[in-house]
Motif scaffolding. Sequence first.
Motif, short mmCIF file in Angstrom:
data_model
loop_
_atom_site.label_atom_id
_atom_site.label_comp_id
_atom_site.label_asym_id
_atom_site.label_seq_id
_atom_site.Cartn_x
_atom_site.Cartn_y
_atom_site.Cartn_z
N UNK A 1 -28.47 10.04 -11.70
CA UNK A 1 -29.22 11.01 -10.90
C UNK A 1 -30.15 11.85 -11.76
N UNK A 2 -29.82 12.00 -13.04
CA UNK A 2 -30.59 12.88 -13.92
C UNK A 2 -31.58 12.14 -14.82
N UNK A 3 -31.82 10.86 -14.55
CA UNK A 3 -32.83 10.11 -15.31
C UNK A 3 -34.19 10.78 -15.09
N UNK B 1 -25.60 10.91 -25.86
CA UNK B 1 -25.82 9.89 -24.83
C UNK B 1 -24.54 9.68 -24.05
N UNK B 2 -24.68 9.12 -22.86
CA UNK B 2 -23.54 8.67 -22.08
C UNK B 2 -23.64 7.15 -22.01
N UNK C 1 -13.44 10.34 -13.88
CA UNK C 1 -14.34 11.15 -14.71
C UNK C 1 -15.54 10.31 -15.18
N UNK C 2 -15.27 9.09 -15.63
CA UNK C 2 -16.36 8.22 -16.09
C UNK C 2 -17.31 7.89 -14.94
N UNK C 3 -16.75 7.62 -13.77
CA UNK C 3 -17.59 7.32 -12.59
C UNK C 3 -18.47 8.52 -12.25
N UNK C 4 -17.91 9.71 -12.30
CA UNK C 4 -18.68 10.93 -12.03
C UNK C 4 -19.79 11.10 -13.06
N UNK C 5 -19.47 10.88 -14.34
CA UNK C 5 -20.48 10.99 -15.40
C UNK C 5 -21.59 9.95 -15.23
#
Length: 67
Positions: free
Chosen positions: A53-55, A24-25, A43-47
């Motif tokens: 977007x990938x939900x 999980x993220x 990096x966290x913002x990008x993740x």
Amino acid sequence: MDMSTSSTQRFEVRFQSLFREGHALAFPCDPSGRVDLDGLSERARSNYLFARAMVGREYAMPAIYAS
């Protein structure tokens, strides 16, 4: 609600992987699930933006957890 309890309680929004068990993220958020994008590392913002977007494709709908 006791204000001293609510001010010390922390929350995270978690995106559980649809395909990888236990993966999980997770990101710090307020009790409503709002994430402070300016407070995240690049990096966290990008993740976070990737997970949103990938939900439905890679990740389940996000859930809010008290941590």
